[in-house]
Enzyme design. Structure first.
Site, PDB file in Angstrom:
ATOM      1  NE  ARG A  51       0.114   1.571   3.382  1.00  0.00           N
ATOM      2  CZ  ARG A  51       1.004   2.595   3.654  1.00  0.00           C
ATOM      3  NH1 ARG A  51       2.517   2.084   3.602  1.00  0.00           N
ATOM      4  NH2 ARG A  51       0.746   3.716   3.685  1.00  0.00           N
ATOM      5  N   GLY A  52       0.390   2.381  -0.357  1.00  0.00           N
ATOM      6  CA  GLY A  52       0.898   3.683  -0.099  1.00  0.00           C
ATOM      7  C   GLY A  52       1.184   3.907  -1.883  1.00  0.00           C
ATOM      8  CB  ALA A  53       0.517   7.070  -3.800  1.00  0.00           C
ATOM      9  NE  ARG A  94      -6.229   0.982  -1.786  1.00  0.00           N
ATOM     10  CZ  ARG A  94      -5.386   1.511  -0.658  1.00  0.00           C
ATOM     11  NH1 ARG A  94      -4.259   1.310  -0.772  1.00  0.00           N
ATOM     12  NH2 ARG A  94      -6.146   2.285   0.143  1.00  0.00           N
ATOM     13  CD  GLN A 203      -2.995   3.118   6.912  1.00  0.00           C
ATOM     14  OE1 GLN A 203      -3.674   3.240   7.785  1.00  0.00           O
ATOM     15  NE2 GLN A 203      -3.701   2.964   5.699  1.00  0.00           N
ATOM     16  CG  ASP A 244      -2.945   8.295  -1.437  1.00  0.00           C
ATOM     17  OD1 ASP A 244      -2.941   8.807  -0.148  1.00  0.00           O
ATOM     18  OD2 ASP A 244      -2.552   7.148  -1.736  1.00  0.00           O
ATOM     19  CG  ASN A 254      -2.001  11.782   2.503  1.00  0.00           C
ATOM     20  OD1 ASN A 254      -1.513  10.744   1.917  1.00  0.00           O
ATOM     21  ND2 ASN A 254      -1.687  12.110   3.724  1.00  0.00           N
ATOM     22  CE  LYS A 255      -4.942   5.605   4.292  1.00  0.00           C
ATOM     23  NZ  LYS A 255      -6.119   5.056   3.529  1.00  0.00           N
TER      24      LYS A 255
END
Ligand code: MRU
Length: 353
Positions: A51-53, A94, A203, A244, A254-255
């Site tokens: 995960r993570g862009a 995603r 996270q 993201d 973003n998150k």
């Protein structure tokens, strides 16, 4: 270096594969998942094993390359059809991080060129695999450049707040927001980190705390609702987060929770930095309202470590990201330099560099 993901070339008795550090098991277990088909790569991305862009972008590129590499097609028209399915499958994993679509497009565009020129299939395979591996190397190289730009913005000492995990685990290595922190420390700055826990996927708790401690970077974990308290106490010198998707006007997805932190930072006069490689900027998305926001399973909210913590029947919402309007962002740090408002102009200018 943290082995977030790694291309494993084919051997005599085994096919090529991609090895992923299983981020759902951290911090308790360092185990790996081997994806040997593009379908398995799609599952790894969807289930957030990776995960993570930035990590998602390179994983998707490697996934397309893996699908092509493992194809048994003997003619280009058949392979064309397979490549379309491979790309669609990976693109459906995603929706928010634009890096996913960037990674797919990088390999698909090269494939299209080679296929149009009737390149022999073994040569196509060789070239798309080489490209995916190059994107991996470039990700780390870009983040080191970005880190150096960002390090200059941080104070010589003090506490930096971050939200989610924008570190080596969210990339092929080094990280974006955490890359800036690493670069600042490498430059001799006395920085320590406050990490938001980042409910519901945690996270911050599981990943940021784990990777910073591994590097001996002093780290304090706080609950998501504590940031305002510590800002009010004067404890936080700057906020730095990843992204993201950054729209053409600088609005940044973003998150979930990033937007609240940005408003708190503005209220307290604290700089709020976004650190992201240039491929996180999406010129085709004019503003934040046009960014698709992933809605994830209610179970991520209702359950903690597999135990239900909510009364059955309560309504649940679980948007995985929010959008921070550009007006709350002090600067966007990229490998092409530090971009400032008006972002529409600075982004457009950097795109021509
Ligand atoms: O849902 P995730 O864990 O993939 O979300 C990750 C983030 O929001 C990161 O902050 C973002 O990707 C920037 S780091 C590449």
């Amino acid at each position: 270096m943290i082995p977030t993901l790694e291309w494993t070339p084919a051997g005599v008795n085994f096919p090529a594969s991609i090895r992923f550090l299983d981020q759902t098991k951290l911090p308790h277990e360092e185990t790996y998942v081997l994806a040997t088909t593009y379908d398995e790569v799609a599952t790894v991305i969807r289930d957030m094993i990776v995960r993570g862009a930035m990590a998602i972008g390179v994983s998707a590129a490697m996934g397309v390359a893996l699908g092509i590499d493992r194809s048994t097609a003997t003619d280009i028209p058949t392979l064309n059809k397979e490549v379309a399915v491979i790309c669609d499958t990976l693109a459906a994993t995603r929706p928010t991080a634009v890096n996913l679509f960037w990674g797919i497009a990088q390999v698909r565009d090269l494939y299209n060129q080679l296929a149009a020129a009737n390149t022999p299939i073994p040569e196509i395979k060789k070239q798309v695999v080489a490209l995916a591996q190059r994107l991996y190397d470039e990700d780390i190289a870009n983040l080191r450049i970005l880190g150096a730009y960002g390090a200059a913005l941080l104070p010589d000492s003090g506490t930096i707040l971050t939200h989610c995990n924008a570190g080596a685990l969210a990339a092929c290595g080094y990280g974006s927001a955490l890359g800036v922190i690493r670069a600042a420390i490498e430059a001799g700055k006395k920085i320590d980190v406050f990490a938001d826990e980042t409910r519901p996927f945690n996270q911050g708790t599981r990943l940021t705390a784990w990777e910073l401690l591994k590097d001996n970077i002093p780290t304090t974990l706080i609950c998501d609702n504590m940031a305002g308290y510590f800002m009010g106490q004067g404890r936080i010198k700057a906020v730095i987060v990843g992204a993201d998707r950054i729209a053409a006007n600088g609005d940044t997805a973003n998150k979930i929770g990033t937007y609240s932190v940005a408003i708190l930072a503005k209220e307290h006069g604290i700089p709020f930095y976004v650190a992201a490689p240039f491929n996180t900027i999406d010129p085709a998305t004019p503003n934040g309202a046009a960014i698709p926001i992933e809605q994830r399973s209610a179970r991520e909210v209702t359950h903690v470590n597999g135990v239900q913590v909510t009364p059955t029947g309560v309504g649940i919402q679980n948007p995985a990201f929010d959008v921070t309007p550009a007006k709350y962002i002090t600067a966007i740090i990229t490998e092409r330099g530090v971009l400032r408002a008006p972002f529409t102009d600075s982004i457009a200018k950097a795109a021509t560099n």
